[in-house]
Design an enzyme around this catalytic site. Structure first.
Site, short mmCIF file in Angstrom:
data_model
loop_
_atom_site.label_atom_id
_atom_site.label_comp_id
_atom_site.label_asym_id
_atom_site.label_seq_id
_atom_site.Cartn_x
_atom_site.Cartn_y
_atom_site.Cartn_z
N ASP A 35 0.85 -1.19 0.00
CA ASP A 35 0.00 0.00 0.00
C ASP A 35 0.88 1.24 0.00
O ASP A 35 2.10 1.15 0.17
CB ASP A 35 -0.95 0.01 1.20
CG ASP A 35 -2.30 0.65 0.85
OD1 ASP A 35 -2.29 1.67 0.13
OD2 ASP A 35 -3.34 0.14 1.30
N GLY A 114 -13.47 -2.34 -10.80
CA GLY A 114 -13.36 -0.92 -11.10
C GLY A 114 -12.47 -0.60 -12.29
O GLY A 114 -12.56 0.49 -12.86
N CYS A 144 -19.02 -6.33 -7.46
CA CYS A 144 -19.71 -7.11 -6.42
C CYS A 144 -21.13 -7.46 -6.83
O CYS A 144 -21.58 -8.60 -6.67
CB CYS A 144 -19.69 -6.36 -5.10
SG CYS A 144 -20.38 -4.69 -5.18
N ARG A 172 -26.34 0.21 -2.40
CA ARG A 172 -25.83 1.01 -1.28
C ARG A 172 -24.95 2.12 -1.85
O ARG A 172 -24.23 1.93 -2.81
CB ARG A 172 -25.08 0.12 -0.28
CG ARG A 172 -23.76 -0.47 -0.80
CD ARG A 172 -22.60 0.41 -0.44
NE ARG A 172 -21.33 -0.09 -0.94
CZ ARG A 172 -20.82 0.23 -2.12
NH1 ARG A 172 -21.48 1.01 -2.95
NH2 ARG A 172 -19.63 -0.23 -2.49
N HIS A 220 -24.69 -1.12 4.05
CA HIS A 220 -24.48 -2.56 4.21
C HIS A 220 -25.29 -3.36 3.20
O HIS A 220 -26.41 -3.78 3.46
CB HIS A 220 -24.84 -3.00 5.63
CG HIS A 220 -23.92 -2.48 6.68
ND1 HIS A 220 -22.56 -2.72 6.67
CD2 HIS A 220 -24.14 -1.72 7.77
CE1 HIS A 220 -22.00 -2.13 7.69
NE2 HIS A 220 -22.93 -1.52 8.38
N GLN A 303 -21.42 -6.39 -0.36
CA GLN A 303 -20.54 -5.79 -1.36
C GLN A 303 -19.06 -5.80 -1.00
O GLN A 303 -18.21 -5.72 -1.87
CB GLN A 303 -20.98 -4.36 -1.66
CG GLN A 303 -20.49 -3.28 -0.70
CD GLN A 303 -21.30 -3.19 0.58
OE1 GLN A 303 -22.29 -3.89 0.74
NE2 GLN A 303 -20.89 -2.33 1.49
#
Length: 344
Positions: A35, A114, A144, A172, A220, A303
């Site tokens: 990261d 994505g 998802c 969501r 959620h 998700q």
């Protein structure tokens, strides 16, 4: 037999869960995660005792890690050189840039929903088109919503054939902990058809699909309603039997208290699942109804976690760990602790 060596780029919502999922696979070794900065997820990793080696994807940020006494095992480039395959869970667009690094060292990689489809050789789903991923260098997962939708549609299609589906997605608006979408009190409709319907047709081109997506101010889980036109008419009882045979589909009932997305998230926490994750999508038994010869049902999409099994399937396909689809997904399911569900 030597274990397959896997690295994870991006230790965010999906990356954390990918690392945990790979670590559970008895035929894989998680070499490390990478990261760019000491995010809250990285700080939590440190507080947990650094169960995974951490690599820096942005070496110029080294002082930020040093300040917090977070040990760094090397750079992202070091990680790539020491693995057989990378799971790239970076922000959209970053994976395409990272691909050049993977290519430089001749490493395979799996990208998330994505990224643009052009980043990969195959748009991949473990159950629906596993064979197309065999031996490929770069695979891209579906989102998802699309992942869960395809699970349900593929489950029916392999039994009786599906000609057409029409979907409505109540989506969501953001993941828990996200603030970038703001505080909202509204529903927002997207232009039809939704990308999930288009993506389903990319994976399953023999099915005609369309859909509408509505953003909702919750965090959620998504809910998708599916109206399916099958080649053979099936009863509600038969459909439930199909779903219960699938390890990645959980049949639940309103009658038992599963009233919606929040009930399922709470149940996952009560099960003791890390972060309240659930790998399975859920279908509500009472939502299954006929519309003429077509059949309709509703599913819940967790998700943050439902794409994890398919990512691991992608490793198995790209590296030809198993050439047989059901053997591959069966091993993924087994090591993740999933079992065919017969209802709760």
């Amino acid at each position: 037999m030597a274990k397959v060596k896997v690295g994870v780029a991006g230790y965010g919502v999906i990356g954390q869960r990918l690392a945990d999922g790979v670590a559970l696979q008895e035929d894989m070794e998680l070499v490390g995660v990478a990261d760019v900065a000491p995010t809250l997820a990285i700080r939590a990793l440190k507080e947990k005792g650094m169960p995974y080696k951490l690599y820096s994807a942005m070496p110029e940020n080294q002082q930020l890690f040093d300040k917090l006494n977070i040990p760094i095992a090397g750079t992202l480039e070091d990680l790539v050189q020491n693995v057989d395959i990378m799971l790239d869970a970076t922000s959209a667009g970053v994976g395409a840039k990272n691909k050049e690094l993977y290519k430089r060292y001749g490493k395979k990689a799996v990208f998330q929903g994505g990224e643009k489809n052009s980043v990969a050789d195959v748009f991949f789903h473990g159950y629906a088109n596993y064979e197309q991923g065999l031996g490929q260098d770069f695979l891209k997962l579906t989102s998802c919503n699309t992942t869960g939708l395809i699970r349900a549609v593929d489950c029916i299609d392999r039994k009786v054939g599906v000609e057409k589906v029409a979907i409505t997605i109540i989506r969501r608006v953001a993941d828990p902990g996200d603030y970038h979408r703001g505080l909202t009190n509204a529903l927002q409709v997207d232009k039809a058809p939704s990308h999930q319907a288009v993506d389903l047709m990319t994976i399953m081109p023999h099915i005609d699909a369309t859909g509408i997506l509505v953003h909702a101010p919750v965090t959620h889980g998504h809910i998708i309603t599916v109206l399916a036109k099958t080649k053979q008419k099936i009863s509600k009882e038969t459909l439930l039997e199909y779903f219960r045979e699938n390890a990645r589909i959980r049949v639940v009932r309103l009658e038992d208290g599963f009233l919606g997305n929040a009930s399922l998230f709470k149940y996952a926490r009560d099960l003791g699942n890390p972060r309240g994750d659930m790998y399975e999508i859920a279908v509500w038994e009472e939502s299954i109804v006929h519309s003429g010869d077509d059949i309709m049902f509703a599913i819940n999409i967790p998700q943050e976690s439902d794409v994890i099994p398919e990512n691991i399937d992608a490793i198995r396909a790209a590296l030809r760990m198993q050439n047989d689809r059901m053997e591959a997904v069966g091993l993924t399911n087994k090591y993740l602790g999933m079992r065919p569900n017969k209802g709760v």
